[in-house]
Scaffold this active site. Structure first.
Site, PDB file in Angstrom:
ATOM      1  CG  ASP A 177     -15.312  10.469   5.562  1.00 41.96           C
ATOM      2  OD1 ASP A 177     -16.168  11.112   6.199  1.00 41.96           O
ATOM      3  OD2 ASP A 177     -14.149  10.871   5.438  1.00 41.96           O
ATOM      4  CB  SER A 178     -17.535   6.198   8.901  1.00 40.18           C
ATOM      5  OG  SER A 178     -16.154   5.990   9.109  1.00 40.18           O
ATOM      6  N   GLY A 199     -14.165   7.800  10.589  1.00 40.75           N
ATOM      7  CA  GLY A 199     -13.156   6.918  11.189  1.00 40.75           C
ATOM      8  C   GLY A 199     -11.747   7.189  10.687  1.00 40.75           C
ATOM      9  CG  PHE A 200      -8.984   7.753   6.653  1.00 40.09           C
ATOM     10  CD1 PHE A 200      -8.200   6.625   6.466  1.00 40.09           C
ATOM     11  CD2 PHE A 200      -8.460   8.985   6.271  1.00 40.09           C
ATOM     12  CE1 PHE A 200      -6.932   6.715   5.907  1.00 40.09           C
ATOM     13  CE2 PHE A 200      -7.196   9.088   5.703  1.00 40.09           C
ATOM     14  CZ  PHE A 200      -6.438   7.945   5.522  1.00 40.09           C
ATOM     15  CD  GLN A 251      -9.657  -0.964   6.793  1.00 38.13           C
ATOM     16  OE1 GLN A 251      -8.474  -1.167   6.496  1.00 38.13           O
ATOM     17  NE2 GLN A 251     -10.225   0.225   6.641  1.00 38.13           N
ATOM     18  N   GLY A 273      -8.112   1.005   3.686  1.00 42.10           N
ATOM     19  CA  GLY A 273      -6.795   0.518   4.091  1.00 42.10           C
ATOM     20  C   GLY A 273      -5.771   0.474   2.972  1.00 42.10           C
ATOM     21  CG  ASP A 284     -12.299   9.765  -1.561  1.00 43.74           C
ATOM     22  OD1 ASP A 284     -12.253   8.533  -1.400  1.00 43.74           O
ATOM     23  OD2 ASP A 284     -11.734  10.567  -0.792  1.00 43.74           O
ATOM     24  CB  CYS A 292      -8.314  20.969 -21.170  1.00 42.63           C
ATOM     25  SG  CYS A 292      -9.520  21.200 -19.849  1.00 42.63           S
ATOM     26  CB  CYS A 343     -11.981  23.324 -18.277  1.00 38.84           C
ATOM     27  SG  CYS A 343     -10.427  24.140 -17.889  1.00 38.84           S
ATOM     28  CB  CYS A 364      -8.081  25.107 -21.126  1.00 41.24           C
ATOM     29  SG  CYS A 364      -7.114  24.211 -19.882  1.00 41.24           S
ATOM     30  CG  HIS A 381      -6.996  22.392 -16.029  1.00 42.34           C
ATOM     31  ND1 HIS A 381      -7.292  22.064 -17.338  1.00 42.34           N
ATOM     32  CD2 HIS A 381      -5.948  21.600 -15.662  1.00 42.34           C
ATOM     33  CE1 HIS A 381      -6.448  21.130 -17.748  1.00 42.34           C
ATOM     34  NE2 HIS A 381      -5.625  20.831 -16.759  1.00 42.34           N
TER      35      HIS A 381
HETATM   36 ZN   LIG Z   1      -8.620  22.930 -18.683  1.00 44.53          ZN
END
Ligand SMILES: [Zn+2]
Length: 338
Positions: A60-61, A63-64, A156, A183, A233, A271, A273, A276, A302
């Site tokens: 990101d810049s 700014g936020f 914005q 925004g 994000d 799941c 992963c 799990c 997870h």
């Molecule tokens: Zn999982």
């Protein structure tokens, strides 16, 4: 994109991010510019080499965070001067320095400096932020020297259709390779965010990626994708994991709850992963109650895998023409996932 605020997605190795299905990650310019410093990151080989992540990165810049975390001293057309939240020193950010810093960090996608006002500002303040964001975007475009980074313009305009249109009219002539919708997710009701996307996304060219910044909950991702957003994000999967909260196919699981004490079943039977596949709810609960670092690490893995699978399945559903059905099927489990 999982969020690696300080150049690390908290608790996860790059290899685990890959395993969880992540393709692209985000790092925060504000945090990295304050510590260790963009020049230090550059000396360490840039973000990819420093983090050991060879996939795409977006920064990101800054700014936020300047507008949300720092104590502002001066804000005018030229620059924003703010007090560092780390050591209180005075720093300033201009469109040119935001680009220079991001060129030093070396991400693949970088963002223009924008002014992100609170969601409840009066219309004249909103219009001023839109116009300043447009002027800053032109300066960012001009300041860019590297040719191997995609610079995104940021729309914005809050939840006001006229302001969003004005923002698009200002940015589109600059012909950015991608556009972000800023925004939103700044305190407004989710329904207002969705209705804003309804009139904002069609303002953007269909052949450029659209990025909804700082969003969000699993349901927000589905609502955003079905309206034409490509990139998101959010810290939620990893932050909630550190707070012992997991997203699962049957809803949110608070792993500290006593009912999981002797539960041998996995966090989410749907799941695959490593968390799990390898560990029980009872063990995960024990790790959290004992403050063992493996607890937040396993839940982070997870949750990132959950988000990535949700997006993967949504992409597959859309390709088969079933995006809306996918949404209805997931609505009940996702409504409480905050
Ligand atoms: Zn999982």
């Amino acid at each position: 994109m999982p969020v690696g605020t300080r150049g690390t997605v908290k608790g996860l190795w790059p290899q685990q991010l890959r395993e969880a299905g992540a393709q692209m990650i985000l790092a925060n310019t504000y945090h990295l510019a304050l510590r260790p410093g963009a020049d230090v990151v550059a000396d360490l080989g840039g973000l990819h080499q420093m983090m050991g992540w060879n996939g795409p990165i977006l920064t990101d810049s800054g700014g936020f965070q300047v507008f949300s975390l720092a104590e502002l001293r001066t804000l005018n057309d030229d620059r924003v001067v703010f007090k560092s939240h780390i050591d209180g020193s005075l720093l300033d950010l201009t469109p040119e320095s935001a680009i220079r810093i991001q060129e030093q960090l070396g991400a693949d996608c970088i963002m223009c400096l924008d002014e992100c006002p609170p969601h409840d500002v009066p219309p004249e303040r909103l219009a001023a932020a839109v116009d300043r964001t447009t002027r800053w975007a032109a300066r960012c475009r001009e300041a860019q020297q590297r040719t191997d980074q995609a610079l995104f313009g940021i729309l914005q305009g809050g939840i006001d259709p006229g302001a969003r249109e004005r923002s698009a009219q200002g940015l589109l002539p600059l012909d950015f390779p991608g556009y972000a919708i800023g925004g939103l997710s700044v305190g407004e009701h989710p329904d207002l965010m969705y209705s804003t996307l309804d009139f904002t996304v069609p303002l953007l060219p269909a052949d450029r990626p659209r990025y909804l910044m700082g969003v969000g909950r699993p349901i927000d991702l589905i609502e955003g994708v079905l309206r034409g957003v490509d990139l998101f994000d959010c810290v939620m999967p990893t932050r909630n994991a550190r707070n012992a909260t997991a997203f699962t196919s049957t809803g949110v699981v608070k792993i500290r709850n006593a009912k999981h004490q002797r539960d041998q079943s996995p966090l989410d039977p749907a799941c695959d992963c490593s968390t799990c596949r390898g560990f029980s709810r009872g063990y995960l609960r024990h790790l959290f109650l004992s403050n063992e670092m493996l607890g937040p690490m396993l839940l982070s893995l997870h949750n990132v895998a959950y988000y990535q699978r949700l997006m993967r399945e949504l992409r597959e559903a859309i390709l088969k023409g079933g995006g809306a059905d996918f949404r209805s099927a997931h609505l009940a489990a996702l409504r409480d996932a905050t």
